[in-house]
Design a protein around this motif. Structure first.
Motif, PDB file in Angstrom:
ATOM      1  N   MET A 204       0.661  -1.386  -0.079  1.00  0.00           N
ATOM      2  CA  MET A 204      -0.026   0.107  -0.008  1.00  0.00           C
ATOM      3  C   MET A 204       0.880   1.364  -0.063  1.00  0.00           C
ATOM      4  N   THR A 205       0.348   2.354  -0.508  1.00  0.00           N
ATOM      5  CA  THR A 205       1.000   3.544  -0.555  1.00  0.00           C
ATOM      6  C   THR A 205       0.804   4.045   0.967  1.00  0.00           C
ATOM      7  N   LEU A 206       2.171   4.826   1.425  1.00  0.00           N
ATOM      8  CA  LEU A 206       2.259   5.560   2.472  1.00  0.00           C
ATOM      9  C   LEU A 206       2.270   7.062   2.026  1.00  0.00           C
ATOM     10  N   ASP A 207       1.641   7.790   2.872  1.00  0.00           N
ATOM     11  CA  ASP A 207       1.315   9.103   2.607  1.00  0.00           C
ATOM     12  C   ASP A 207       1.955  10.024   3.692  1.00  0.00           C
ATOM     13  N   LYS A 208       2.362  11.342   3.249  1.00  0.00           N
ATOM     14  CA  LYS A 208       2.884  12.137   4.387  1.00  0.00           C
ATOM     15  C   LYS A 208       1.830  12.419   5.336  1.00  0.00           C
ATOM     16  N   GLY A 209       2.335  12.266   6.611  1.00  0.00           N
ATOM     17  CA  GLY A 209       1.563  12.367   7.775  1.00  0.00           C
ATOM     18  C   GLY A 209       0.881  11.148   8.459  1.00  0.00           C
ATOM     19  N   ASP A 210       1.178   9.974   7.610  1.00  0.00           N
ATOM     20  CA  ASP A 210       0.942   8.639   8.372  1.00  0.00           C
ATOM     21  C   ASP A 210       1.818   8.246   9.433  1.00  0.00           C
ATOM     22  N   VAL A 211       1.193   7.542  10.292  1.00  0.00           N
ATOM     23  CA  VAL A 211       1.988   7.347  11.512  1.00  0.00           C
ATOM     24  C   VAL A 211       2.104   5.884  11.559  1.00  0.00           C
ATOM     25  N   ILE A 212       3.203   5.249  12.263  1.00  0.00           N
ATOM     26  CA  ILE A 212       3.430   4.091  12.844  1.00  0.00           C
ATOM     27  C   ILE A 212       3.615   4.041  14.062  1.00  0.00           C
ATOM     28  N   LEU A 213       2.797   3.345  14.769  1.00  0.00           N
ATOM     29  CA  LEU A 213       2.933   3.192  16.116  1.00  0.00           C
ATOM     30  C   LEU A 213       3.889   1.578  16.524  1.00  0.00           C
ATOM     31  N   THR A 214       4.779   1.762  16.894  1.00  0.00           N
ATOM     32  CA  THR A 214       5.669   0.541  16.920  1.00  0.00           C
ATOM     33  C   THR A 214       5.595  -0.611  17.942  1.00  0.00           C
ATOM     34  N   GLY A 215       4.730  -0.353  18.844  1.00  0.00           N
ATOM     35  CA  GLY A 215       4.571  -1.464  19.916  1.00  0.00           C
ATOM     36  C   GLY A 215       5.305  -0.936  21.243  1.00  0.00           C
ATOM     37  N   THR A 216       4.998  -1.658  22.261  1.00  0.00           N
ATOM     38  CA  THR A 216       5.492  -1.366  23.539  1.00  0.00           C
ATOM     39  C   THR A 216       6.035  -2.619  24.277  1.00  0.00           C
ATOM     40  N   PRO A 217       7.037  -2.178  25.109  1.00  0.00           N
ATOM     41  CA  PRO A 217       7.678  -3.394  25.483  1.00  0.00           C
ATOM     42  C   PRO A 217       6.995  -3.757  26.870  1.00  0.00           C
ATOM     43  N   GLU A 218       7.619  -4.896  27.653  1.00  0.00           N
ATOM     44  CA  GLU A 218       6.956  -5.352  28.707  1.00  0.00           C
ATOM     45  C   GLU A 218       6.827  -4.263  30.127  1.00  0.00           C
ATOM     46  N   GLY A 219       6.027  -4.477  30.902  1.00  0.00           N
ATOM     47  CA  GLY A 219       5.837  -3.928  32.039  1.00  0.00           C
ATOM     48  C   GLY A 219       4.454  -3.142  32.190  1.00  0.00           C
ATOM     49  N   LEU A 220       3.477  -3.792  31.725  1.00  0.00           N
ATOM     50  CA  LEU A 220       2.257  -3.153  31.969  1.00  0.00           C
ATOM     51  C   LEU A 220       1.778  -3.126  33.283  1.00  0.00           C
ATOM     52  N   LYS A 221       0.780  -2.217  33.478  1.00  0.00           N
ATOM     53  CA  LYS A 221       0.098  -1.962  34.857  1.00  0.00           C
ATOM     54  C   LYS A 221      -1.321  -1.207  34.655  1.00  0.00           C
TER      55      LYS A 221
END
Length: 265
Positions: A204-221
């Motif tokens: 797919m085409t990526l556009d200016k202003g698109d955002v990638i949220l890359t995930g989180t490490p352990e340690g959730l609360k």
């Protein structure tokens, strides 16, 4: 350079950080406490990664995925620095997810990983809250888990790509009411930034202003109403927000509807 979007004196402004202050494009200098912070970018398509840290997958009792596990997020999930996030009163487990957010700088398709950073504008912090009560399964995230209004604070700054020497070696921390509850590093991502850009742009085409949220490490609360949550990524600043329950959230929502009706008439 660190860039921001703010609301001030009846208008929306672009600003840059200058010695602990905000400089508007017209030259005015403002205190960071004297403005309303908006998301530093107006997200277009937002890609969110699930289970992109092996330690996080393990703490959720899942195997690490063999290819990126990606889902999309709507624009109404996003709020700015120091905003309030709604936690429904009837849920048992809602937790933060501190994530490095990658902002695409230009339209592109079929990018090779060796060229991927050329298409990055910069980086910011996202706190992608999840309400696990509504989860169907980790391989098909339910909309009610990850696409709720106000549940993804982002900011405070969009930091230029060239100001971050190595985005794959940044410390990540989260604090609840000033207590350190999560500590990790972006070097532990399963699929790094070049791999994600190559993967997404392959179909797919990526556009200016698109955002990638890359995930989180352990340690959730879990979080509860009244908690102050601060998510921090090395070089990008600290993103702060407050958790509110139904009574305050619904009262403010009704006020906003009334104000919109008055303004419209």
């Amino acid at each position: 350079m660190k860039r921001a979007r703010i609301a001030y004196s009846g208008g929306i402004h672009d600003a840059v950080e200058e010695n602990g202050l905000l400089r508007l494009t017209d030259g005015r200098l403002l205190s960071e406490d004297g403005v309303i912070w908006l998301p530093p970018v107006q997200p277009r398509t937002v890609f969110a990664l699930g289970l992109n840290y092996a330690d996080h997958a393990k703490e959720l009792a899942f195997n690490a995925p063999e290819e990126p596990l990606v889902f999309l997020k709507g624009p109404n999930t996003f709020v700015g620095h120091k905003a309030e996030t709604h936690r429904p009163d009837g849920v048992d487990y809602m937790h933060y997810e501190c994530e490095l957010a990658v902002v695409i700088g230009q339209k592109t398709r079929n990018v090779k990983r060796t060229d991927a950073y050329h298409y990055v504008a910069g980086y910011t912090i996202a706190n992608d809250y999840a309400i696990r009560d509504y989860l169907e399964n980790y391989y098909r995230p339910n909309l009610r888990v990850k696409n709720r209004d106000t549940c993804t604070p982002i900011g405070p700054w969009l930091t230029d790509k060239d100001d971050i020497k190595d985005p794959m070696n940044l410390q990540i921390r989260t604090y609840i009411n000033d207590e350190l509850t999560q500590k990790g590093t972006t070097k532990d991502m399963i699929f790094d930034i070049p791999a994600l850009i190559e993967y997404l742009s392959s179909f797919m085409t990526l556009d200016k202003g698109d955002v990638i949220l890359t995930g989180t490490p352990e340690g959730l609360k879990g979080v509860k109403a009244g908690d102050k949550v601060v998510t921090e990524i090395e070089g990008l600043g600290k993103l702060e927000n407050i958790i509110v329950g139904d009574s305050k959230f619904k009262r403010k929502s009704k006020m906003n509807v009334k104000e919109s009706t008055v303004n419209h008439n």
